[in-house]
Write a protein that holds these residues in place. Structure first.
Motif, PDB file in Angstrom:
ATOM      1  N   SER A 139       0.803  -1.213   0.000  1.00  0.00           N
ATOM      2  CA  SER A 139       0.000   0.000   0.000  1.00  0.00           C
ATOM      3  C   SER A 139       0.843   1.273   0.000  1.00  0.00           C
ATOM      4  O   SER A 139       0.307   2.367  -0.168  1.00  0.00           O
ATOM      5  N   SER A 140       2.149   1.152   0.162  1.00  0.00           N
ATOM      6  CA  SER A 140       3.006   2.332   0.211  1.00  0.00           C
ATOM      7  C   SER A 140       3.619   2.675  -1.142  1.00  0.00           C
ATOM      8  O   SER A 140       4.362   3.668  -1.249  1.00  0.00           O
ATOM      9  N   VAL A 141       3.323   1.891  -2.174  1.00  0.00           N
ATOM     10  CA  VAL A 141       3.974   2.126  -3.464  1.00  0.00           C
ATOM     11  C   VAL A 141       2.961   2.285  -4.591  1.00  0.00           C
ATOM     12  O   VAL A 141       1.906   1.637  -4.603  1.00  0.00           O
ATOM     13  N   GLY A 142       3.314   3.145  -5.542  1.00  0.00           N
ATOM     14  CA  GLY A 142       2.540   3.221  -6.767  1.00  0.00           C
ATOM     15  C   GLY A 142       2.869   2.027  -7.648  1.00  0.00           C
ATOM     16  O   GLY A 142       3.965   1.481  -7.589  1.00  0.00           O
ATOM     17  N   MET A 143       1.909   1.611  -8.451  1.00  0.00           N
ATOM     18  CA  MET A 143       2.071   0.432  -9.277  1.00  0.00           C
ATOM     19  C   MET A 143       1.741   0.769 -10.727  1.00  0.00           C
ATOM     20  O   MET A 143       0.954   1.674 -11.011  1.00  0.00           O
ATOM     21  N   ALA A 144       2.347   0.023 -11.633  1.00  0.00           N
ATOM     22  CA  ALA A 144       2.113   0.274 -13.051  1.00  0.00           C
ATOM     23  C   ALA A 144       2.183  -1.024 -13.846  1.00  0.00           C
ATOM     24  O   ALA A 144       2.690  -2.042 -13.372  1.00  0.00           O
ATOM     25  N   TRP A 145       1.649  -0.948 -15.043  1.00  0.00           N
ATOM     26  CA  TRP A 145       1.809  -1.989 -16.049  1.00  0.00           C
ATOM     27  C   TRP A 145       2.566  -1.395 -17.227  1.00  0.00           C
ATOM     28  O   TRP A 145       2.273  -0.270 -17.665  1.00  0.00           O
ATOM     29  N   PHE A 146       3.523  -2.162 -17.717  1.00  0.00           N
ATOM     30  CA  PHE A 146       4.254  -1.848 -18.940  1.00  0.00           C
ATOM     31  C   PHE A 146       4.114  -3.048 -19.878  1.00  0.00           C
ATOM     32  O   PHE A 146       3.694  -4.126 -19.463  1.00  0.00           O
ATOM     33  N   ARG A 147       4.484  -2.856 -21.124  1.00  0.00           N
ATOM     34  CA  ARG A 147       4.495  -3.979 -22.064  1.00  0.00           C
ATOM     35  C   ARG A 147       5.662  -3.844 -23.024  1.00  0.00           C
ATOM     36  O   ARG A 147       6.159  -2.732 -23.257  1.00  0.00           O
ATOM     37  N   GLN A 148       6.072  -4.980 -23.562  1.00  0.00           N
ATOM     38  CA  GLN A 148       7.182  -4.984 -24.506  1.00  0.00           C
ATOM     39  C   GLN A 148       6.883  -5.969 -25.621  1.00  0.00           C
ATOM     40  O   GLN A 148       6.741  -7.175 -25.375  1.00  0.00           O
ATOM     41  N   ALA A 149       6.787  -5.446 -26.830  1.00  0.00           N
ATOM     42  CA  ALA A 149       6.596  -6.272 -28.011  1.00  0.00           C
ATOM     43  C   ALA A 149       7.960  -6.644 -28.587  1.00  0.00           C
ATOM     44  O   ALA A 149       8.951  -5.943 -28.342  1.00  0.00           O
ATOM     45  N   PRO A 150       8.036  -7.727 -29.353  1.00  0.00           N
ATOM     46  CA  PRO A 150       9.319  -8.143 -29.926  1.00  0.00           C
ATOM     47  C   PRO A 150       9.975  -7.032 -30.735  1.00  0.00           C
ATOM     48  O   PRO A 150       9.332  -6.394 -31.573  1.00  0.00           O
ATOM     49  N   GLY A 151      11.240  -6.767 -30.453  1.00  0.00           N
ATOM     50  CA  GLY A 151      11.992  -5.767 -31.184  1.00  0.00           C
ATOM     51  C   GLY A 151      11.683  -4.331 -30.815  1.00  0.00           C
ATOM     52  O   GLY A 151      12.171  -3.406 -31.465  1.00  0.00           O
TER      53      GLY A 151
END
Length: 124
Positions: free
Chosen positions: A30-42
């Protein structure tokens, strides 16, 4: 530190939906911000969405705004990414990440812990 484990990826047809989960353990979630990232090939790893630690303020990249929704439950130490109306260009490995500071950002350099990633494949 926070340890992160993603799940929920898979193969889906264009227009379909998936819900990704990220379970956290360790440092107080609960003390940290959270995120989603993504990585496509290349391609470079790119920002998808973040959510702040207590007010649950959210932010999205332009390519997913209106289709994806990030949420969290601090009691369950979990953050989710609901993905609707998926497109082939959403195909990537999706990572959840815990911010190094208290506030999340759109920069991957500002994240200290990462999960192992979960593959999302959208067929046309």
């Amino acid at each position: 530190q926070v340890q992160l484990v993603e799940s929920g990826g898979g193969l889906v047809q264009a227009g379909g939906s998936l819900r990704l989960s990220c379970a956290a353990s360790g440092r107080t979630f609960s003390s940290v911000g959270m995120a989603w990232f993504r990585q496509a090939p290349g391609k470079e790893r790119e920002f998808v969405a973040f959510i702040t630690r207590s007010t649950f303020t959210t932010s999205y990249s332009g390519s997913v705004r209106g289709r994806f929704s990030i949420s969290r439950d601090n009691a369950m130490n979990t953050v989710w990414l609901q993905m609707n109306n998926l497109k082939p260009e959403d195909t990537a490995v999706y990572y959840c990440a815990a911010a190094a500071g208290t506030l999340p950002t759109r920069r991957k350099e500002d994240y200290a812990q990462w999960g192992q990633g979960t593959q999302v494949t959208v067929s046309s």
